[in-house]
Design an enzyme around this catalytic site. Structure first.
Site, PDB file in Angstrom:
ATOM      1  N   ASN A   1     -51.803  -9.004   9.745  1.00 59.95           N
ATOM      2  CA  ASN A   1     -51.185  -8.663   8.657  1.00 59.95           C
ATOM      3  C   ASN A   1     -51.959  -7.968   7.733  1.00 59.95           C
ATOM      4  O   ASN A   1     -53.198  -8.450   7.284  1.00 59.95           O
ATOM      5  CB  ASN A   1     -50.944 -10.237   8.004  1.00 59.95           C
ATOM      6  CG  ASN A   1     -50.202  -9.918   6.584  1.00 59.95           C
ATOM      7  OD1 ASN A   1     -50.066  -8.883   6.189  1.00 59.95           O
ATOM      8  ND2 ASN A   1     -50.015 -10.901   5.819  1.00 59.95           N
TER       9      ASN A   1
ATOM     10  N   LYS B   1     -51.399  -6.604   4.796  1.00 56.39           N
ATOM     11  CA  LYS B   1     -51.330  -6.699   3.504  1.00 56.39           C
ATOM     12  C   LYS B   1     -51.087  -5.420   2.809  1.00 56.39           C
ATOM     13  O   LYS B   1     -50.621  -4.493   3.356  1.00 56.39           O
ATOM     14  CB  LYS B   1     -52.473  -7.568   3.024  1.00 56.39           C
ATOM     15  CG  LYS B   1     -52.428  -8.946   3.584  1.00 56.39           C
ATOM     16  CD  LYS B   1     -53.187 -10.077   3.052  1.00 56.39           C
ATOM     17  CE  LYS B   1     -53.483 -11.240   3.762  1.00 56.39           C
ATOM     18  NZ  LYS B   1     -54.150 -12.280   3.279  1.00 56.39           N
TER      19      LYS B   1
ATOM     20  N   HIS C   1     -44.894 -15.505   3.509  1.00 57.67           N
ATOM     21  CA  HIS C   1     -46.589 -15.596   3.197  1.00 57.67           C
ATOM     22  C   HIS C   1     -46.652 -16.231   1.873  1.00 57.67           C
ATOM     23  O   HIS C   1     -46.275 -16.090   0.858  1.00 57.67           O
ATOM     24  CB  HIS C   1     -47.028 -14.414   3.266  1.00 57.67           C
ATOM     25  CG  HIS C   1     -48.552 -14.171   3.426  1.00 57.67           C
ATOM     26  ND1 HIS C   1     -49.437 -14.197   2.295  1.00 57.67           N
ATOM     27  CD2 HIS C   1     -49.158 -14.070   4.454  1.00 57.67           C
ATOM     28  CE1 HIS C   1     -50.582 -14.455   2.971  1.00 57.67           C
ATOM     29  NE2 HIS C   1     -50.688 -14.295   4.101  1.00 57.67           N
TER      30      HIS C   1
ATOM     31  N   GLU D   1     -48.976 -15.503  -0.240  1.00 57.60           N
ATOM     32  CA  GLU D   1     -49.114 -14.514  -1.335  1.00 57.60           C
ATOM     33  C   GLU D   1     -47.471 -13.837  -1.955  1.00 57.60           C
ATOM     34  O   GLU D   1     -47.397 -13.727  -3.044  1.00 57.60           O
ATOM     35  CB  GLU D   1     -49.983 -13.190  -0.905  1.00 57.60           C
ATOM     36  CG  GLU D   1     -51.176 -13.492  -0.698  1.00 57.60           C
ATOM     37  CD  GLU D   1     -51.902 -12.730   0.391  1.00 57.60           C
ATOM     38  OE1 GLU D   1     -51.548 -11.638   0.837  1.00 57.60           O
ATOM     39  OE2 GLU D   1     -53.039 -13.176   0.903  1.00 57.60           O
TER      40      GLU D   1
ATOM     41  N   GLU E   1     -51.191 -21.449   7.610  1.00 59.56           N
ATOM     42  CA  GLU E   1     -52.375 -21.039   6.838  1.00 59.56           C
ATOM     43  C   GLU E   1     -52.580 -21.447   5.570  1.00 59.56           C
ATOM     44  O   GLU E   1     -51.970 -21.643   4.438  1.00 59.56           O
ATOM     45  CB  GLU E   1     -51.918 -19.496   6.390  1.00 59.56           C
ATOM     46  CG  GLU E   1     -51.445 -18.360   7.558  1.00 59.56           C
ATOM     47  CD  GLU E   1     -51.449 -17.074   7.077  1.00 59.56           C
ATOM     48  OE1 GLU E   1     -51.941 -16.205   7.935  1.00 59.56           O
ATOM     49  OE2 GLU E   1     -51.042 -16.421   6.077  1.00 59.56           O
TER      50      GLU E   1
ATOM     51  N   GLY F   1     -58.669 -15.244   3.248  1.00 58.78           N
ATOM     52  CA  GLY F   1     -59.493 -14.204   2.324  1.00 58.78           C
ATOM     53  C   GLY F   1     -60.816 -14.890   1.848  1.00 58.78           C
ATOM     54  O   GLY F   1     -61.480 -14.063   1.030  1.00 58.78           O
TER      55      GLY F   1
ATOM     56  N   SER G   1     -59.138 -16.543   7.503  1.00 62.30           N
ATOM     57  CA  SER G   1     -60.634 -16.393   7.792  1.00 62.30           C
ATOM     58  C   SER G   1     -60.745 -16.448   9.326  1.00 62.30           C
ATOM     59  O   SER G   1     -61.723 -16.614   9.733  1.00 62.30           O
ATOM     60  CB  SER G   1     -61.310 -17.066   6.915  1.00 62.30           C
ATOM     61  OG  SER G   1     -61.143 -16.672   5.665  1.00 62.30           O
TER      62      SER G   1
HETATM   63  P1  13P Z   1     -57.537 -13.461   6.080  1.00 66.82           P
HETATM   64  O1  13P Z   1     -57.790 -13.416   7.482  1.00 66.82           O
HETATM   65  O2  13P Z   1     -57.900 -12.176   5.242  1.00 66.82           O
HETATM   66  O3  13P Z   1     -58.165 -14.959   5.569  1.00 66.82           O
HETATM   67  O4  13P Z   1     -55.856 -13.568   5.727  1.00 66.82           O
HETATM   68  C1  13P Z   1     -55.021 -14.434   6.637  1.00 66.82           C
HETATM   69  C2  13P Z   1     -53.560 -14.117   6.201  1.00 66.82           C
HETATM   70  O5  13P Z   1     -53.343 -14.304   4.986  1.00 66.82           O
HETATM   71  C3  13P Z   1     -52.815 -13.712   7.230  1.00 66.82           C
HETATM   72  O6  13P Z   1     -51.525 -13.600   6.901  1.00 66.82           O
END
Ligand code: 13P
Length: 255
Positions: free
Chosen positions: A9, A11, A94, A96, A166, A172, A213
């Site tokens: 992803n 983003k 997601h 976010e 997640e 992140g 992560s």
């Molecule tokens: P990170 O791997 O940057 O922690 O993000 C995970 C994520 O949100 C994947 O959708």
């Protein structure tokens, strides 16, 4: 047997030009790990060029969101048929999107049904915040997200689902869940709730990923767990060598 699945992803990162450079770097390594499903989810503008660059390979493409309506007055949104022109997959729900764009279990459910209606495979994200985790509410939140977000699906569609657990506190932050923690939630709550709403026979066929992560250096630990079928990768999916290493770990550990 569930085929291992690793998705990146990206983003809100990479212009079309930067995306093309990253995919050029990724292609040789990703083509070699051919026993797993590997999927790239760039921002919308890069999808067309990436679909040309990945044509003739088994590398899949996914969008990071879409609307559930067919077309119309929804400024700034992208319809399922538009995603389907370039993608086989779409990330839905997601954390976010839920946190910053007011997505709910109900809108996720509409989007999941729209995805299946258009022949897209949804990658549906669930997970709890740090506060929910510390208040001991992980099971309750994740169960609700699975039951509500994935409500009323045809079992013939549901077996194709990909679900990503997640934990929001691990996204992140560099602080991944432990493989044992992730396995426990995925086995008991995610797969358990899927069995509750569909059947255990259906739940056993659904691929469930861990996200938060994941890096080349910790991926194999997650993949060695019996209920973790792959990963949804954020930050590390923007680095060709790290993402390829994660895919290789999935192939070596699970496939
Ligand atoms: P990170 O791997 O940057 O922690 O993000 C995970 C994520 O949100 C994947 O959708």
């Amino acid at each position: 047997m569930r085929k291992p699945f690793v998705a990146g992803n990206w983003k809100m990162n990479k212009t079309v030009e930067q995306a093309s450079l990253l995919v050029a770097d990724l292609l040789p390594g990703l083509q070699a790990v051919n026993k797993i499903d590997r999927v790239l989810c760039p921002p919308f503008p890069a999808l067309m060029v990436l679909s040309q660059m990945t044509a003739g390979t088994e590398i899949g493409l996914g969008a990071q969101n879409m609307h559930w309506e067919e077309s119309g007055a929804f400024t700034g949104e992208v319809a399922p048929a538009m995603v389907k022109e370039f993608c086989a997959y779409v990330i839905l729900g997601h954390s976010e999107r839920r946190a910053y764009f007011a997505e709910t279990d109900q809108t996720v459910n509409k989007k999941v049904k729209a995805a299946f209606a258009h022949g897209l495979t949804p990658i549906v994200c669930v997970g709890e915040t740090l506060e929910e985790n510390e208040a001991g509410k992980t099971a309750e939140i994740v169960r609700r997200e699975v039951l509500e977000g994935l409500k009323d699906l045809d079992p013939a569609d549901a077996v194709k689902l990909v679900v990503a657990y997640e934990p929001i506190w691990a996204i992140g932050t560099g602080k991944a869940a432990s493989a044992e923690q992730a396995e426990e939630i995925i086995a008991k709550i995610v797969r358990g709730s899927l069995a509750e709403s569909l059947s255990s026979a259906v739940a056993d066929q659904i691929r469930i990923l861990y996200g938060g992560s994941v890096k080349g250096s910790n991926a194999a630990e997650f993949f060695s767990m019996p209920n973790i079928d792959g990963a949804l990768v954020g930050g590390a999916s923007l680095k060709a060598d790290d993402f390829t290493k994660i895919c290789q770990a999935a192939q070596d550990t699970i496939a």
